[in-house]
Motif scaffolding. Structure first.
Motif, short mmCIF file in Angstrom:
data_model
loop_
_atom_site.label_atom_id
_atom_site.label_comp_id
_atom_site.label_asym_id
_atom_site.label_seq_id
_atom_site.Cartn_x
_atom_site.Cartn_y
_atom_site.Cartn_z
N UNK A 117 49.27 20.96 30.84
CA UNK A 117 49.29 22.21 31.62
C UNK A 117 47.97 22.96 31.43
N UNK A 118 47.37 23.35 32.54
CA UNK A 118 46.23 24.27 32.53
C UNK A 118 46.70 25.59 33.13
N UNK A 119 46.76 26.64 32.30
CA UNK A 119 47.09 27.96 32.82
C UNK A 119 45.85 28.56 33.48
N UNK A 120 46.04 29.31 34.56
CA UNK A 120 44.92 29.89 35.31
C UNK A 120 45.24 31.33 35.69
N UNK A 121 44.20 32.12 36.01
CA UNK A 121 44.38 33.46 36.56
C UNK A 121 43.59 33.55 37.86
N UNK A 122 44.12 34.31 38.82
CA UNK A 122 43.48 34.37 40.14
C UNK A 122 43.92 35.63 40.87
N UNK A 123 43.16 36.00 41.92
CA UNK A 123 43.49 37.17 42.72
C UNK A 123 44.37 36.77 43.90
N UNK A 124 45.39 37.60 44.15
CA UNK A 124 46.31 37.35 45.26
C UNK A 124 46.76 38.70 45.82
N UNK A 125 46.39 38.96 47.06
CA UNK A 125 46.74 40.21 47.74
C UNK A 125 46.38 41.44 46.90
N UNK A 126 45.19 41.41 46.32
CA UNK A 126 44.69 42.56 45.58
C UNK A 126 45.18 42.67 44.15
N UNK A 127 46.02 41.73 43.70
CA UNK A 127 46.52 41.73 42.32
C UNK A 127 46.06 40.46 41.60
N UNK A 128 46.04 40.52 40.26
CA UNK A 128 45.72 39.35 39.46
C UNK A 128 47.03 38.66 39.06
N UNK A 129 47.08 37.35 39.27
CA UNK A 129 48.27 36.56 38.94
C UNK A 129 47.94 35.50 37.90
N UNK A 130 48.97 35.10 37.17
CA UNK A 130 48.87 33.98 36.23
C UNK A 130 49.65 32.82 36.82
N UNK A 131 49.04 31.64 36.80
CA UNK A 131 49.69 30.45 37.32
C UNK A 131 49.53 29.28 36.36
#
Length: 655
Positions: free
Chosen positions: A385-399
């Motif tokens: 598993x590689x955890x990632x963070x990214x922007x989505x609709x103006x918010x930061x998400x963890x995936x």
């Protein structure tokens, strides 16, 4: 050439005869001081910011010593000496501190410049205006780093009319203002500033002093991002198509790669705003990654550690942006995660002087690792598993990106928004963020006894994707670095072994067959010792400058001594060694590093969760998070008020 010409003109202007005597002015400061300043200037131009900062601090001390030895103050300096090198050095310290994100140092330099400016009696109005403009810009950028945007804007606006005839300075100010507006979501105002640059003396049609066309294209690309943020997606996309064509025609792959990123970003902003996905975004990101790997193959081994850091920082918006693709090509995103972390872990690599170019390239083979390489090397019945963070609709998400040994390709799982996790209430109104920021053991206990928190991180979909895997290898990211998520497991995962890694890429590397011959243990550290020792010359100086201002309690960790003692007794190996108390210092540890196959450190650590001042318009110029992160060694607490306190940059754990 441009930088050299400006320095020559500056010297000519400042070293000319005195208007009051008609004779050549004897300069107060030595030629060496001036030479060192220009050496620092060159280092800054090359983006060797920490070297420039160190040299400027040295010059500052030399100037202050000269004043002290002759019993005079800055008020007594002739205007020529005040302007060069005195003011130039003090101003440059503030400017380089800004590049390094050292907001506390920058705040101090800003206040110091105000004090110096107030004491000097200017003979020429032009010099007064120039220094006041410098002062306002330093103060404005200092406020920007601290997130005080209203004051930052006011200072920069006051600076603009003071040096409006200086095209470079005026354009830089307008670019600073555009950054402030962009950070606040004031995109129309950012566009106004960028339009002023484009319509100014350097870039307007038939300009007498022509700026570089490639820089004009970059400003246009910033403008396109602002348009997209305002919902004008098609107009922004058309601008980027023209920019892509320009850089392709001129075979400028580095700038073309950045244009590809921004074009894809605009398409993904359109997806967030309208729900219309354009598959061309994925293609742009793939082209970007191919160009980046090509650039690294051709240039990385010849770059300095500072140049590699600048490259990695420039890569970060790409990784964050393309993760927004989520499940559209999880295999590609997994490759991006491996690539980004591989660059990070290679930043400070030192090559042997006699190593051939081909051997140097071979040492960087990890950068070419793909998810297929990881899958082939994974043990049977395992997940990576590689955890990632990214922007989505103006918010930061963890995936999470998950590879199962038995599955055909990786899968993407959305975990939770960053704010929802950070602000998650534990008990008695205490949030996860507050508990993570505390040094109290009871606050940490609140985290690990909260059953609901486990289900937020290891949610139902992630558990289903892991399925029947018997062992799980994972690499954390961002906020998850602060949590021992391998001990925050829901009931369905509790009996599975979890292995934390810096990157799951390590699974694809050749395993070390040799036996662990000896281990160096470090625990029971004495943080309060008043003994002095020489600062490690190879330590992260940005971390020194930043962390020396922090006020932290570092209680003695009796359990850390029990930990290293227990493991040492269990191993019962006469070749092992233990460092405790004041022995566990930076100097001793550094001298022993190369003599042991494993280093076991049990001590306090700190990982910054500070927000970045960078944006997708312009990336950061310094590694803010890692340089605010460290491991504490002997004497750390008693030395926190000066620049020689003993810490190690936190990613020493990956050595």
């Amino acid at each position: 050439m441009k930088g050299m010409m400006s320095k020559v003109l500056l010297l000519f202007a400042l070293l000319s005869f005195s208007p009051f005597t008609g004779k050549a002015q004897d300069h107060f400061f030595s030629d060496q001081v001036v030479d060192d300043y220009f050496m620092a200037y060159d280092l800054n131009e090359k983006k060797e910011y920490i070297k420039a900062f160190d040299l400027l601090k040295k010059v500052e001390i030399e100037m202050d010593n000269s004043l002290s030895q002759k019993g005079i103050t800055v008020t007594d300096l002739h205007e020529d000496d005040f302007l060069m090198p005195y003011w130039a050095v003090k101003k440059s310290l503030g400017e380089v501190a800004y590049k390094l994100g050292l907001y506390k140092e920058m705040d101090a330099y800003s206040k110091g410049l105000m004090d110096i400016f107030g004491k000097h009696v200017f003979k020429e109005q032009a010099n007064y205006n120039t220094c006041l403009a410098d002062l306002y810009r330093i103060a404005g950028n200092s406020c920007f780093l601290q997130g005080i945007y209203q004051e930052a804007e006011a200072y920069l606006k006051m600076a603009l009319p003071m040096k409006s005839a200086d095209f470079d300075f005026a354009d830089a100010l307008r670019d600073d203002l555009a950054q402030i507006y962009y950070q606040q979501g004031r995109y129309s105002e950012a566009i106004t500033q960028l339009d002023s640059i484009l319509a100014g003396p350097r870039y307007k049609e038939n300009a007498r002093v022509r700026g570089m066309e490639s820089l004009r294209q970059e400003i246009m690309s910033q403008r396109a991002l602002c348009l997209a943020r305002n919902g004008k997606y098609n107009e922004a996309y058309e601008i980027m198509q023209s920019i892509l064509g320009y850089f392709k025609q001129h075979r400028d792959d580095k700038r073309r790669a950045e244009a590809l990123r921004k074009t894809a970003k605009i398409l993904m902003l359109k997806y967030d705003g309208t729900g219309i996905y354009n598959p061309q975004a994925l293609q742009y990101y793939k082209e970007y990654l191919a160009l980046s790997k090509k650039f690294i193959d051709q240039n990385f081994v010849r770059m300095s550690a500072s140049e590699r850091e600048q490259y990695w920082l420039a890569e970060q918006p790409f990784a964050t942006d393309c993760y927004r693709l989520e499940g559209r090509d999880a295999g590609f995103l997994y490759d991006v995660a491996l690539f980004s972390k591989a660059i990070l872990l290679q930043m400070n690599r030192q090559f042997k002087p006699d190593m051939s170019l081909s051997n140097r390239k071979q040492t960087l083979s990890s950068i070419r690792t793909t998810w297929l390489d990881v899958k082939r090397a994974m043990p049977r019945g395992s997940s990576a598993i590689e955890f990632i963070t990214y922007e989505k609709r103006g918010e930061i998400y963890i995936g999470a990106l998950v590879i199962n040994k038995e599955s055909k390709s990786p899968e993407f799982v959305e975990i939770i928004s960053y704010d929802s996790l950070f602000n998650y209430p534990l008990e008695n109104g205490i949030t996860l963020g507050e508990a993570l920021s505390s040094n109290e053991s009871e606050m940490k206990n609140l985290i690990y006894r909260n059953l609901n928190l486990r289900n937020l991180i290891w949610n139902r979909k992630l558990i289903n994707v892991i399925g029947q895997s018997k062992s799980i290898y994972f690499a954390a990211d961002d906020l998850l670095h602060l949590l021992a998520i391998e001990y925050l497991l829901p009931e369905k995962l509790e009996r599975k072994p979890f292995y934390r890694m810096t990157s799951t890429r390590l699974l694809a590397e050749r395993s070390h067959k040799q036996k662990i011959s000896n281990v160096l243990f470090c625990g029971g550290v004495n943080y309060e010792s008043k003994e002095k020792e020489e600062e490690g010359k190879n330590n992260d100086k940005v971390a020194y400058y930043r962390m020396s201002h922090e006020i932290m309690g570092l209680p003695y960790l009796s359990g850390s001594l029990t930990e290293v003692d227990s493991i040492s007794i269990y191993r019962n190996n006469p070749k092992d060694s233990i460092l405790v108390g004041m022995q566990a210092s930076e100097g001793v540890l550094r001298n022993l590093l190369g003599k042991y196959s494993v280093i076991h450190l049990a001590t306090h650590g700190y990982l910054s969760n500070s927000a970045s001042y960078a944006s997708d318009l312009i990336p950061a110029s310094a590694d803010e998070q890692l340089s605010n992160s460290c491991l504490f060694l002997a004497g750390a607490e008693s030395c926190m008020s000066n620049s020689s306190f003993l810490i190690w940059k936190v990613h020493i754990k990956s050595v």
